[in-house]
Design a protein around this motif. Structure first.
Motif, PDB file in Angstrom:
ATOM      1  N   ALA A 198     -11.630   1.022  -2.193  1.00  0.00           N
ATOM      2  CA  ALA A 198     -12.494   0.150  -2.987  1.00  0.00           C
ATOM      3  C   ALA A 198     -11.922  -0.069  -4.383  1.00  0.00           C
ATOM      4  CB  ALA A 198     -13.890   0.748  -3.070  1.00  0.00           C
ATOM      5  N   GLN A 199     -11.131   0.893  -4.865  1.00  0.00           N
ATOM      6  CA  GLN A 199     -10.669   0.818  -6.251  1.00  0.00           C
ATOM      7  C   GLN A 199      -9.750  -0.359  -6.506  1.00  0.00           C
ATOM      8  OE1 GLN A 199      -8.858   4.599  -7.096  1.00  0.00           O
ATOM      9  NE2 GLN A 199     -10.803   5.561  -7.587  1.00  0.00           N
ATOM     10  N   VAL A 200      -8.920  -0.720  -5.500  1.00  0.00           N
ATOM     11  CA  VAL A 200      -7.971  -1.813  -5.770  1.00  0.00           C
ATOM     12  C   VAL A 200      -8.680  -3.156  -5.806  1.00  0.00           C
ATOM     13  CG1 VAL A 200      -5.844  -0.751  -4.975  1.00  0.00           C
ATOM     14  CG2 VAL A 200      -7.284  -1.966  -3.352  1.00  0.00           C
ATOM     15  N   SER A 201      -9.884  -3.201  -5.293  1.00  0.00           N
ATOM     16  CA  SER A 201     -10.608  -4.467  -5.305  1.00  0.00           C
ATOM     17  C   SER A 201     -11.583  -4.566  -6.467  1.00  0.00           C
ATOM     18  CB  SER A 201     -11.373  -4.644  -3.991  1.00  0.00           C
ATOM     19  OG  SER A 201     -10.486  -4.536  -2.905  1.00  0.00           O
ATOM     20  N   ALA A 202     -11.678  -3.511  -7.234  1.00  0.00           N
ATOM     21  CA  ALA A 202     -12.642  -3.504  -8.344  1.00  0.00           C
ATOM     22  C   ALA A 202     -12.158  -4.418  -9.463  1.00  0.00           C
ATOM     23  CB  ALA A 202     -12.802  -2.077  -8.869  1.00  0.00           C
ATOM     24  N   PRO A 203     -13.068  -4.874 -10.328  1.00  0.00           N
ATOM     25  CA  PRO A 203     -12.649  -5.663 -11.495  1.00  0.00           C
ATOM     26  C   PRO A 203     -11.701  -4.852 -12.367  1.00  0.00           C
ATOM     27  CG  PRO A 203     -15.037  -5.683 -11.254  1.00  0.00           C
ATOM     28  CD  PRO A 203     -14.522  -4.708 -10.260  1.00  0.00           C
ATOM     29  N   LEU A 204     -10.855  -5.544 -13.117  1.00  0.00           N
ATOM     30  CA  LEU A 204      -9.812  -4.883 -13.899  1.00  0.00           C
ATOM     31  C   LEU A 204     -10.361  -3.751 -14.759  1.00  0.00           C
ATOM     32  CD1 LEU A 204      -6.863  -4.762 -14.881  1.00  0.00           C
ATOM     33  CD2 LEU A 204      -7.479  -6.430 -16.624  1.00  0.00           C
ATOM     34  N   GLU A 205     -11.505  -4.008 -15.403  1.00  0.00           N
ATOM     35  CA  GLU A 205     -12.037  -3.008 -16.335  1.00  0.00           C
ATOM     36  C   GLU A 205     -12.384  -1.708 -15.622  1.00  0.00           C
ATOM     37  OE1 GLU A 205     -12.354  -6.890 -16.827  1.00  0.00           O
ATOM     38  OE2 GLU A 205     -14.074  -6.024 -15.775  1.00  0.00           O
ATOM     39  N   GLN A 206     -12.713  -1.808 -14.333  1.00  0.00           N
ATOM     40  CA  GLN A 206     -13.137  -0.614 -13.605  1.00  0.00           C
ATOM     41  C   GLN A 206     -12.009   0.033 -12.827  1.00  0.00           C
ATOM     42  OE1 GLN A 206     -16.554  -1.649 -11.183  1.00  0.00           O
ATOM     43  NE2 GLN A 206     -17.342  -2.916 -12.849  1.00  0.00           N
ATOM     44  N   ARG A 207     -10.849  -0.615 -12.792  1.00  0.00           N
ATOM     45  CA  ARG A 207      -9.761  -0.037 -12.010  1.00  0.00           C
ATOM     46  C   ARG A 207      -9.141   1.113 -12.781  1.00  0.00           C
ATOM     47  NH1 ARG A 207      -6.031  -4.218  -8.730  1.00  0.00           N
ATOM     48  NH2 ARG A 207      -5.011  -2.223  -8.344  1.00  0.00           N
ATOM     49  N   PRO A 208      -8.853   2.215 -12.092  1.00  0.00           N
ATOM     50  CA  PRO A 208      -8.180   3.311 -12.792  1.00  0.00           C
ATOM     51  C   PRO A 208      -6.738   2.923 -13.107  1.00  0.00           C
ATOM     52  CG  PRO A 208      -8.316   3.775 -10.446  1.00  0.00           C
ATOM     53  CD  PRO A 208      -9.066   2.499 -10.665  1.00  0.00           C
ATOM     54  N   VAL A 209      -6.214   3.538 -14.145  1.00  0.00           N
ATOM     55  CA  VAL A 209      -4.840   3.244 -14.542  1.00  0.00           C
ATOM     56  C   VAL A 209      -3.862   3.768 -13.493  1.00  0.00           C
ATOM     57  CG1 VAL A 209      -3.065   3.773 -16.236  1.00  0.00           C
ATOM     58  CG2 VAL A 209      -5.342   3.127 -16.978  1.00  0.00           C
ATOM     59  N   GLY A 210      -4.193   4.903 -12.901  1.00  0.00           N
ATOM     60  CA  GLY A 210      -3.280   5.496 -11.929  1.00  0.00           C
ATOM     61  C   GLY A 210      -3.811   5.389 -10.520  1.00  0.00           C
ATOM     62  N   HIS A 211      -3.528   6.384  -9.725  1.00  0.00           N
ATOM     63  CA  HIS A 211      -4.016   6.515  -8.345  1.00  0.00           C
ATOM     64  C   HIS A 211      -3.510   5.413  -7.431  1.00  0.00           C
ATOM     65  CE1 HIS A 211      -7.675   9.044  -9.800  1.00  0.00           C
ATOM     66  NE2 HIS A 211      -6.541   9.520 -10.185  1.00  0.00           N
ATOM     67  N   LEU A 212      -2.379   4.845  -7.748  1.00  0.00           N
ATOM     68  CA  LEU A 212      -1.847   3.783  -6.905  1.00  0.00           C
ATOM     69  C   LEU A 212      -0.867   4.300  -5.864  1.00  0.00           C
ATOM     70  CD1 LEU A 212      -1.392   1.079  -9.631  1.00  0.00           C
ATOM     71  CD2 LEU A 212      -2.857   0.906  -7.636  1.00  0.00           C
ATOM     72  N   GLY A 213      -0.432   5.541  -6.011  1.00  0.00           N
ATOM     73  CA  GLY A 213       0.602   6.081  -5.134  1.00  0.00           C
ATOM     74  C   GLY A 213       0.262   5.970  -3.658  1.00  0.00           C
ATOM     75  N   VAL A 214      -0.965   6.358  -3.296  1.00  0.00           N
ATOM     76  CA  VAL A 214      -1.314   6.325  -1.873  1.00  0.00           C
ATOM     77  C   VAL A 214      -1.327   4.898  -1.340  1.00  0.00           C
ATOM     78  CG1 VAL A 214      -2.512   8.482  -1.476  1.00  0.00           C
ATOM     79  CG2 VAL A 214      -3.750   6.588  -2.510  1.00  0.00           C
ATOM     80  N   HIS A 215      -1.686   3.943  -2.208  1.00  0.00           N
ATOM     81  CA  HIS A 215      -1.717   2.543  -1.756  1.00  0.00           C
ATOM     82  C   HIS A 215      -0.308   2.025  -1.514  1.00  0.00           C
ATOM     83  CE1 HIS A 215      -5.994   2.099  -2.330  1.00  0.00           C
ATOM     84  NE2 HIS A 215      -5.845   2.836  -3.415  1.00  0.00           N
ATOM     85  N   VAL A 216       0.607   2.430  -2.386  1.00  0.00           N
ATOM     86  CA  VAL A 216       2.001   2.034  -2.184  1.00  0.00           C
ATOM     87  C   VAL A 216       2.500   2.586  -0.853  1.00  0.00           C
ATOM     88  CG1 VAL A 216       4.358   2.271  -3.054  1.00  0.00           C
ATOM     89  CG2 VAL A 216       2.487   1.825  -4.640  1.00  0.00           C
ATOM     90  N   ILE A 217       2.207   3.869  -0.604  1.00  0.00           N
ATOM     91  CA  ILE A 217       2.642   4.495   0.653  1.00  0.00           C
ATOM     92  C   ILE A 217       2.045   3.751   1.843  1.00  0.00           C
ATOM     93  CG2 ILE A 217       2.482   6.562   2.087  1.00  0.00           C
ATOM     94  CD1 ILE A 217       2.324   8.171  -0.579  1.00  0.00           C
ATOM     95  N   ALA A 218       0.758   3.523   1.792  1.00  0.00           N
ATOM     96  CA  ALA A 218       0.081   2.892   2.927  1.00  0.00           C
ATOM     97  C   ALA A 218       0.596   1.485   3.162  1.00  0.00           C
ATOM     98  CB  ALA A 218      -1.424   2.869   2.677  1.00  0.00           C
ATOM     99  N   ALA A 219       0.998   0.820   2.077  1.00  0.00           N
ATOM    100  CA  ALA A 219       1.502  -0.545   2.210  1.00  0.00           C
ATOM    101  C   ALA A 219       2.827  -0.578   2.931  1.00  0.00           C
ATOM    102  CB  ALA A 219       1.680  -1.149   0.822  1.00  0.00           C
ATOM    103  N   ILE A 220       3.574   0.483   2.780  1.00  0.00           N
ATOM    104  CA  ILE A 220       4.945   0.478   3.284  1.00  0.00           C
ATOM    105  C   ILE A 220       5.042   0.986   4.718  1.00  0.00           C
ATOM    106  CG2 ILE A 220       7.175   1.585   2.991  1.00  0.00           C
ATOM    107  CD1 ILE A 220       6.615   1.605   0.016  1.00  0.00           C
ATOM    108  N   VAL A 221       4.226   1.997   5.050  1.00  0.00           N
ATOM    109  CA  VAL A 221       4.425   2.653   6.343  1.00  0.00           C
ATOM    110  C   VAL A 221       3.564   1.998   7.413  1.00  0.00           C
ATOM    111  CG1 VAL A 221       4.871   4.782   5.098  1.00  0.00           C
ATOM    112  CG2 VAL A 221       2.603   4.397   6.095  1.00  0.00           C
TER     113      VAL A 221
END
Lengths: 140, 128
Positions: free
Chosen positions: A95-118
């Motif tokens: 849900a975090q990647v779809s949140a409005p910019l103000e609510q998105r965390p600065v980090g926590h993108l690592g798992v999304h990068v992994i999931a995107a690739i594999v």
């Protein structure tokens, strides 16, 4: 047969791990794109283990085994940190990647990068270790 | 990694090279953060020229996110331009189209900022 190596959980060892991946990719004639994908997965997993798993750089182990079969590469990734299931973490944070910019965390993108690739990810907690098996389809 | 920055009026173009990863992200952040305060004025904006970037991991995305939050909070614009396919894929999957404006060239980004128009990627007339 797979290529397997153990690394200490330190950022300078990440450099060695990425070299290990590059050597494997060269030996299997992987494309430039597939090499980059593989390196990204390893970088994200490795840094997650250091920053979140062990919580700091230390001399605890990270083990990586790479295996190639026609059209795919399998990564077996293992650390001895506390229980951490990236498959679950991804589901929880979608849900975090779809949140409005103000609510998105600065980090926590690592798992999304992994999931995107594999193409497939499977986690198990065995003998006090996190074991992740990742499958990546590759060209050729 | 080399990082260059060029100023065009109220707009700044930052151009990292090669890999933006754990080895280089600290340098990237060190260059970018001071520029966030420098981007002022009615047409203020920061453009990341990614033409020579071959690889970006989540630490690099984190710097883009920091820049975006800071600049947009002040009404300034932030864009990436000239992404290589792998980098574009990563940004797309992390839904960075909502974090930064995306242009195919730096010139297009600067022109859009100077004219005060939106990115063509945001245009409703874009074919699916």
């Amino acid at each position: 047969m797979s290529d397997r190596r153990a690394f200490l959980a330190r950022l300078r060892m990440l450099h060695d791990a990425l070299d290990f991946v590059a050597a494997f990719a060269a030996s299997k004639n992987l494309s430039e794109r597939d090499l980059l994908r593989l390196q990204l997965v390893i970088e994200e997993l490795f840094t997650n283990t250091i920053m979140h798993g062990y919580g700091k750089e230390c001399d605890e182990p990270i083990e990586i085994a790479l295996r190639a079969a026609p059209g795919q590469v399998t990564v077996q990734y293992e650390d001895a940190a506390g229980p951490y299931d990236p498959v679950r973490a991804l589901a929880d944070s979608r849900a975090q990647v779809s949140a409005p910019l103000e609510q998105r965390p600065v980090g926590h993108l690592g798992v999304h990068v992994i999931a995107a690739i594999v193409d497939d990810m499977c986690y198990a907690r065995i003998g006090g270790r996190n074991q992740l098996q990742v499958l990546m389809r590759v060209a050729g | 990694m080399e990082i260059t920055s060029r100023v065009y009026g109220d707009m700044i173009v930052v151009a990292p090279t090669d890999r933006v990863d754990h080895a280089t992200a600290a340098d990237f952040e060190r260059v970018v953060v001071p520029l966030l305060d420098a981007a002022t004025g009615p047409r203020a904006g920061l453009v990341f020229d990614l033409d020579r970037v071959t690889y970006i991991s989540s630490v690099g995305l984190r710097v883009l996110m920091i820049a975006s939050k800071a600049l947009r909070a002040r009404g300034a614009r932030v864009a990436v331009a000239a992404m290589q396919p792998m980098v574009a894929e990563i940004l797309e999957i992390c839904r960075f189209g909502a974090v930064v404006e995306i242009f195919t060239t730096v010139d297009a980004a600067l022109a859009a900022m100077a004219a005060g128009v939106a990115s063509s990627r945001e245009s409703p007339t874009q074919a699916p």
